[in-house]
Design a protein around this motif. Structure first.
Motif, PDB file in Angstrom:
ATOM      1  N   LEU A  92       4.697   5.556   3.037  1.00 29.88           N
ATOM      2  CA  LEU A  92       4.131   6.914   3.044  1.00 29.88           C
ATOM      3  C   LEU A  92       5.108   7.800   2.276  1.00 29.88           C
ATOM      4  CD1 LEU A  92       2.020   8.969   4.114  1.00 29.88           C
ATOM      5  CD2 LEU A  92       3.381   9.161   6.192  1.00 29.88           C
ATOM      6  N   HIS A  93       4.645   8.368   1.173  1.00 28.84           N
ATOM      7  CA  HIS A  93       5.491   9.186   0.275  1.00 28.84           C
ATOM      8  C   HIS A  93       5.139  10.657   0.501  1.00 28.84           C
ATOM      9  CE1 HIS A  93       6.577  10.073  -4.247  1.00 28.84           C
ATOM     10  NE2 HIS A  93       7.315  10.762  -3.411  1.00 28.84           N
ATOM     11  N   ILE A  94       6.113  11.396   1.038  1.00 28.95           N
ATOM     12  CA  ILE A  94       5.864  12.786   1.450  1.00 28.95           C
ATOM     13  C   ILE A  94       6.892  13.710   0.800  1.00 28.95           C
ATOM     14  CG2 ILE A  94       5.962  14.358   3.441  1.00 28.95           C
ATOM     15  CD1 ILE A  94       3.747  12.555   3.833  1.00 28.95           C
ATOM     16  N   VAL A  95       6.432  14.767   0.159  1.00 25.21           N
ATOM     17  CA  VAL A  95       7.353  15.762  -0.399  1.00 25.21           C
ATOM     18  C   VAL A  95       6.953  17.143   0.115  1.00 25.21           C
ATOM     19  CG1 VAL A  95       8.320  16.785  -2.496  1.00 25.21           C
ATOM     20  CG2 VAL A  95       7.728  14.349  -2.466  1.00 25.21           C
TER      21      VAL A  95
ATOM     22  N   VAL B 117       0.872  -1.179   0.000  1.00 18.79           N
ATOM     23  CA  VAL B 117       0.000   0.000   0.000  1.00 18.79           C
ATOM     24  C   VAL B 117       0.912   1.233   0.000  1.00 18.79           C
ATOM     25  CG1 VAL B 117      -1.528   1.400   1.453  1.00 18.79           C
ATOM     26  CG2 VAL B 117      -2.032  -1.022   1.115  1.00 18.79           C
ATOM     27  N   ILE B 118       0.634   2.160  -0.899  1.00 17.76           N
ATOM     28  CA  ILE B 118       1.407   3.417  -0.929  1.00 17.76           C
ATOM     29  C   ILE B 118       0.470   4.555  -0.547  1.00 17.76           C
ATOM     30  CG2 ILE B 118       2.907   4.942  -2.262  1.00 17.76           C
ATOM     31  CD1 ILE B 118       3.236   2.599  -4.267  1.00 17.76           C
ATOM     32  N   LEU B 119       0.800   5.234   0.535  1.00 16.81           N
ATOM     33  CA  LEU B 119      -0.027   6.343   1.021  1.00 16.81           C
ATOM     34  C   LEU B 119       0.632   7.679   0.711  1.00 16.81           C
ATOM     35  CD1 LEU B 119      -0.788   4.911   4.582  1.00 16.81           C
ATOM     36  CD2 LEU B 119      -2.364   4.950   2.626  1.00 16.81           C
ATOM     37  N   GLY B 120      -0.198   8.726   0.642  1.00 10.96           N
ATOM     38  CA  GLY B 120       0.282  10.098   0.627  1.00 10.96           C
ATOM     39  C   GLY B 120      -0.295  10.789   1.856  1.00 10.96           C
ATOM     40  N   MET B 121      -0.068  12.073   1.963  1.00  5.38           N
ATOM     41  CA  MET B 121      -0.656  12.819   3.085  1.00  5.38           C
ATOM     42  C   MET B 121      -0.921  14.249   2.652  1.00  5.38           C
ATOM     43  SD  MET B 121       0.921  13.743   6.826  1.00  5.38           S
ATOM     44  CE  MET B 121       1.648  15.251   6.197  1.00  5.38           C
TER      45      MET B 121
ATOM     46  N   ASP C   6       8.530  20.481   2.959  1.00  2.00           N
ATOM     47  CA  ASP C   6       8.788  20.766   4.367  1.00  2.00           C
ATOM     48  C   ASP C   6       7.484  21.011   5.139  1.00  2.00           C
ATOM     49  OD1 ASP C   6      10.537  21.430   6.590  1.00  2.00           O
ATOM     50  OD2 ASP C   6       9.770  23.459   6.304  1.00  2.00           O
ATOM     51  N   ASP C   7       6.507  21.633   4.465  1.00  2.00           N
ATOM     52  CA  ASP C   7       5.226  21.900   5.136  1.00  2.00           C
ATOM     53  C   ASP C   7       4.578  20.588   5.593  1.00  2.00           C
ATOM     54  OD1 ASP C   7       5.083  21.344   2.396  1.00  2.00           O
ATOM     55  OD2 ASP C   7       3.099  22.268   2.191  1.00  2.00           O
ATOM     56  N   LYS C   8       4.674  19.567   4.730  1.00  2.00           N
ATOM     57  CA  LYS C   8       4.089  18.268   5.110  1.00  2.00           C
ATOM     58  C   LYS C   8       4.891  17.624   6.237  1.00  2.00           C
ATOM     59  CE  LYS C   8       1.632  17.004   0.921  1.00  2.00           C
ATOM     60  NZ  LYS C   8       1.388  15.971  -0.075  1.00  2.00           N
ATOM     61  N   TRP C   9       6.221  17.801   6.189  1.00  2.00           N
ATOM     62  CA  TRP C   9       7.041  17.202   7.246  1.00  2.00           C
ATOM     63  C   TRP C   9       6.662  17.787   8.603  1.00  2.00           C
ATOM     64  CZ3 TRP C   9       9.523  12.932   7.825  1.00  2.00           C
ATOM     65  CH2 TRP C   9      10.318  12.756   8.955  1.00  2.00           C
TER      66      TRP C   9
END
Ligand code: 6PG
Length: 233
Positions: A190-193, A130-134, A195-198
């Motif tokens: 979980l694939h995150i790009v 499963v590949i999630l985003g946020m 700084d705001d998301k971090w």
């Protein structure tokens, strides 16, 4: 701790590493079971990952791809996650993969759960990957803060495979996999790009309300390691 995080200098470097990790898991599952399955997210982040995966040297005819969540729009609508997958992942070598869409003929996702669940069962559960985003509001899959069906989608003690969702502040009703289906997968990324998301994720690392930051539901659990791939840009 049920997560691990890897930080990359760029999304290009992230995508190279993540696509290799995914291809290795798919290859191993095919060797062991004769087939492999993967549920992917939509939104803007995964397009580059999909393009890279599409050229991976794999027996894609043995791979079934579906979605973690879908916006309830026609398959040719620019916001359709199926369209994103079709245009970016199911190309080149990966054109041989099977795709199971979540969108049915129903006018609304509310009421379409049984048909979608049947489709999911036909793939064979649990998923290998499963590949999630946020989102910046802390949603993952279609677990949107403030959605009336959020608690239902996040219930671990349930047999429902999917749940209809009306996001309070984002366009389109959705259908999402439920939390137990996601956490039953062999590997969850979980694939995150950005700084705001971090910064959102750092808040979510602290235990707290899942209703406030639903991504906490995939962080604070002991079912599966959440493998976080992060690049600032
Ligand atoms: C969707 C998703 C969703 C997505 C996040 C991140 O259909 O919207 O599957 O959970 O992963 O919203 O989206 P971006 O990559 O566009 O920021």
């Amino acid at each position: 701790m049920a997560w691990d995080s890897k930080t990359f200098d760029s999304n290009d470097a992230l995508v190279a590493a993540l696509s290799n990790a995914i291809a290795t898991i798919l290859r191993n599952s095919i060797e062991q079971n004769g087939h492999a399955s993967m549920a992917v997210s939509g939104g803007s982040t995964p397009a580059s990952l999909f393009a890279r995966l599409a050229v991976a040297d794999l027996p894609w005819q043995r791979v079934t791809v579906t979605l973690v969540d879908e916006r309830w729009v026609e398959a040719d609508h620019p916001d359709s996650n199926a369209k994103l997958v079709q245009d970016n992942l199911l190309q080149d070598k990966a054109a041989a993969a099977s795709f199971v869409p979540l969108k049915t003929e129903d006018a609304e996702p509310f009421g379409a759960e049984n048909e979608v669940a049947q489709r999911l069962r036909s793939i064979g559960l649990p998923f290998d990957i499963v590949i999630l985003g946020m989102g910046a509001d802390g949603h993952t899959a279609s677990f949107f803060p403030g959605a009336t069906t959020l608690a239902q989608a996040l219930t671990m003690d349930q047999d429902s495979l999917c749940c209809a969702v009306r996001p309070p502040a984002a366009p389109h009703d959705r259908m999402t996999l439920t939390l137990p289906v996601i956490l039953a997968a062999g590997h969850v990324f979980l694939h995150i790009v950005g700084d705001d998301k971090w910064q959102v994720l750092e808040r979510a690392f602290e235990k707290g309300s899942h209703e406030e930051l639903p991504v906490r539901a995939v962080l604070h659990q002991e079912k599966v390691l959440l493998d976080i791939y992060y690049a600032a840009e």
